[in-house]
Write a protein that holds these residues in place. Structure first.
Motif, PDB file in Angstrom:
ATOM      1  N   UNK A   1       0.843  -1.202   0.000  1.00  0.00           N
ATOM      2  CA  UNK A   1       0.000   0.000   0.000  1.00  0.00           C
ATOM      3  C   UNK A   1       0.868   1.239   0.000  1.00  0.00           C
ATOM      4  N   UNK A   2       0.451   2.221  -0.687  1.00  0.00           N
ATOM      5  CA  UNK A   2       1.300   3.344  -1.039  1.00  0.00           C
ATOM      6  C   UNK A   2       0.776   4.595  -0.354  1.00  0.00           C
ATOM      7  N   UNK A   3      -0.328   5.120  -0.904  1.00  0.00           N
ATOM      8  CA  UNK A   3      -0.945   6.276  -0.270  1.00  0.00           C
ATOM      9  C   UNK A   3      -2.119   5.782   0.554  1.00  0.00           C
ATOM     10  N   UNK A   4      -1.930   4.643   1.209  1.00  0.00           N
ATOM     11  CA  UNK A   4      -3.053   3.938   1.801  1.00  0.00           C
ATOM     12  C   UNK A   4      -3.837   4.783   2.785  1.00  0.00           C
ATOM     13  N   UNK A   5      -3.160   5.693   3.456  1.00  0.00           N
ATOM     14  CA  UNK A   5      -3.873   6.436   4.478  1.00  0.00           C
ATOM     15  C   UNK A   5      -4.782   7.502   3.884  1.00  0.00           C
TER      16      UNK A   5
ATOM     17  N   UNK B   1     -11.468   6.366  -8.518  1.00  0.00           N
ATOM     18  CA  UNK B   1     -11.112   6.541  -9.916  1.00  0.00           C
ATOM     19  C   UNK B   1      -9.600   6.415 -10.101  1.00  0.00           C
ATOM     20  N   UNK B   2      -9.215   5.760 -11.164  1.00  0.00           N
ATOM     21  CA  UNK B   2      -7.778   5.643 -11.445  1.00  0.00           C
ATOM     22  C   UNK B   2      -7.553   5.761 -12.952  1.00  0.00           C
TER      23      UNK B   2
ATOM     24  N   UNK C   1      -1.441  -4.946  -9.734  1.00  0.00           N
ATOM     25  CA  UNK C   1      -0.322  -4.465  -8.905  1.00  0.00           C
ATOM     26  C   UNK C   1      -0.390  -2.956  -8.699  1.00  0.00           C
ATOM     27  N   UNK C   2      -0.789  -2.244  -9.764  1.00  0.00           N
ATOM     28  CA  UNK C   2      -0.897  -0.775  -9.645  1.00  0.00           C
ATOM     29  C   UNK C   2      -2.016  -0.416  -8.676  1.00  0.00           C
ATOM     30  N   UNK C   3      -3.129  -1.107  -8.778  1.00  0.00           N
ATOM     31  CA  UNK C   3      -4.260  -0.833  -7.870  1.00  0.00           C
ATOM     32  C   UNK C   3      -3.829  -1.101  -6.424  1.00  0.00           C
TER      33      UNK C   3
ATOM     34  N   UNK D   1      -5.443   1.595  -0.568  1.00  0.00           N
ATOM     35  CA  UNK D   1      -5.427   0.801   0.646  1.00  0.00           C
ATOM     36  C   UNK D   1      -6.380  -0.384   0.511  1.00  0.00           C
ATOM     37  N   UNK D   2      -5.951  -1.537   0.983  1.00  0.00           N
ATOM     38  CA  UNK D   2      -6.810  -2.724   0.896  1.00  0.00           C
ATOM     39  C   UNK D   2      -8.019  -2.585   1.805  1.00  0.00           C
TER      40      UNK D   2
END
Ligand SMILES: Nc1ncnc2c1ncn2[C@@H]1O[C@H](COP(=O)(O)OP(=O)(O)OP(=O)(O)O)[C@@H](O)[C@H]1O
Ligand SMILES: [Mg+2]
Length: 345
Positions: A2-6, A12-13, A95-97, A102-103
């Motif tokens: 997770x990247x910007x999970x917070x 939308x992506x 993988x990008x998603x 965040x899961x």
């Protein structure tokens, strides 16, 4: 992963997948991923790729190319701007998603993908199916030059005679857009990666050294310049000897690599020239006064823009950053109804 999970809850992506690099844009956050188009999957002890899960995307996956343990695959699913590994593309998008969202907040995202301008219907269906396979709730496709114009703030519906060149890793594409439609497109299946492969062969044949793609690319960056640069007349290359298989080194000269690059540059210039010659008479004035948008990683080569301007005789608008296509796609995803006419499929 997770990247910007917070901060991000998935909605939308926008994704722009190229042969070499992929960009992800999220409205309100900008381009939050701009890394190589590589995904590594782990097959959990199975041998089939479809039983796997993503372990890395982007730079970390690229580092694993050719070095994965058994049951792991590092995959480059796009070649010459076209999907060549469908499952690999699904994993890439998954993988990008996973990387971006965040899961814990997981909802299936709406997605827009940019696709190459010259794409066939079957090829676009593959992109759409790959997005659906990665569990997008809705998928939209937009042709890259149009997304780029929107990202640049050009009114795609009302402008006429806009020529756009994109010189990337696998393809050099020239399009003319008029009233939101691509009225001319020429795709030359030549890009930076072809130059790297030619450098690789040169080093093998003339210097009896085996080198990897990354080394070939860095040699090319250092030694090819359209404006002569005397800082780097030659560089040392390290590789494995073709004969003994042991590590070895040699020096490669500017002129050797330049000859390789010139061959491809001439092909690119010819393709642009033919495209300009094909512009309908009614539009040529506008193409000239609008200027030609020049984009793609290869256009970062020192002197590239000046060379094209000199050879073609039309001013180029150089786009130093290549986020416009992903940005434009994101803008479209905000109001798909408004852009219905330019979305494909
Ligand atoms: N400074 C530079 N000098 C020369 N080449 C460069 C430079 N920077 C990037 N490149 C080349 O640009 C290419 C990648 O460009 P880009 O990211 O636009 O391609 P892509 O969109 O992934 O591919 P394509 O559009 O062909 O499907 C690579 O071959 C890379 O080596
Ligand atoms: Mg591209």
């Amino acid at each position: 992963m997770a990247y910007l999970s917070s901060i991000l809850t998935p909605r939308d992506i926008a994704i722009s997948i190229g042969t070499s690099n992929t960009q992800v844009h999220i409205n309100g956050h900008g381009v939050i991923f701009n890394e190589p188009t590589v995904v590594t999957i782990d097959c959990n002890g199975y041998t089939k790729k479809r039983d796997g899960h993503v372990v890395a995307v982007g730079y970390s996956a690229k580092k694993m190319l050719g070095r994965t343990p058994q049951e792991m695959y590092a995959i480059r699913p796009i070649k010459k701007s076209i999907i060549v590994d469908f499952e690999g593309t699904i994993y890439l998008i998954k993988g990008l998603i996973e990387k971006v969202f965040s899961k814990s907040f997981f909802r299936k995202p709406r997605m827009i993908l940019t696709v190459p301008a010259g794409i066939t219907e079957i090829e676009s269906i593959l992109y759409k199916n790959a997005a659906n396979g990665a569990e997008a709730s809705e998928t939209y496709l937009i042709q890259e030059p149009i997304a780029m114009m929107i990202g640049l703030g050009i009114d795609a519906f009302n402008s006429t005679g806009q020529m756009i060149i994109s010189a990337g890793g696998g393809v050099t594409n020239v399009s003319i857009v008029s009233f939101g439609k691509i009225i001319y497109n020429r795709s030359l299946r030549i890009g930076g990666e072809d130059m790297d492969e030619a450098v690789l062969s040169l080093v093998k044949d003339k210097h009896s050294l085996l080198i990897g793609e990354n080394t070939a690319e860095s040699v090319r960056y250092k030694l090819t310049t359209i404006v002569r640069n005397s800082d780097f007349d030659r560089v040392a290359i390290k590789g494995r000897s073709v004969f003994e298989g042991i590590p070895n080194m040699s020096y490669i000269n500017n002129s050797e690599v330049q000859r390789v690059a010139d061959y491809y540059l001439n092909l690119i210039i010819d393709a642009i020239r033919v495209s300009v010659e094909s512009v309908p008479r009614e539009l040529i004035g506008e193409v000239i006064s609008n200027g030609i948008i020049l984009s793609g990683g290869l256009s970062l080569m020192e002197g590239f823009k000046d060379l094209i301007e000199l050879e073609i005789g039309i001013p180029m608008i150089f786009m130093g950053d290549f986020h416009c296509a992903a940005l434009g796609a994101s803008m479209v995803l905000k109001e798909p109804e408004k852009y219905e006419k330019i979305l494909i499929l």
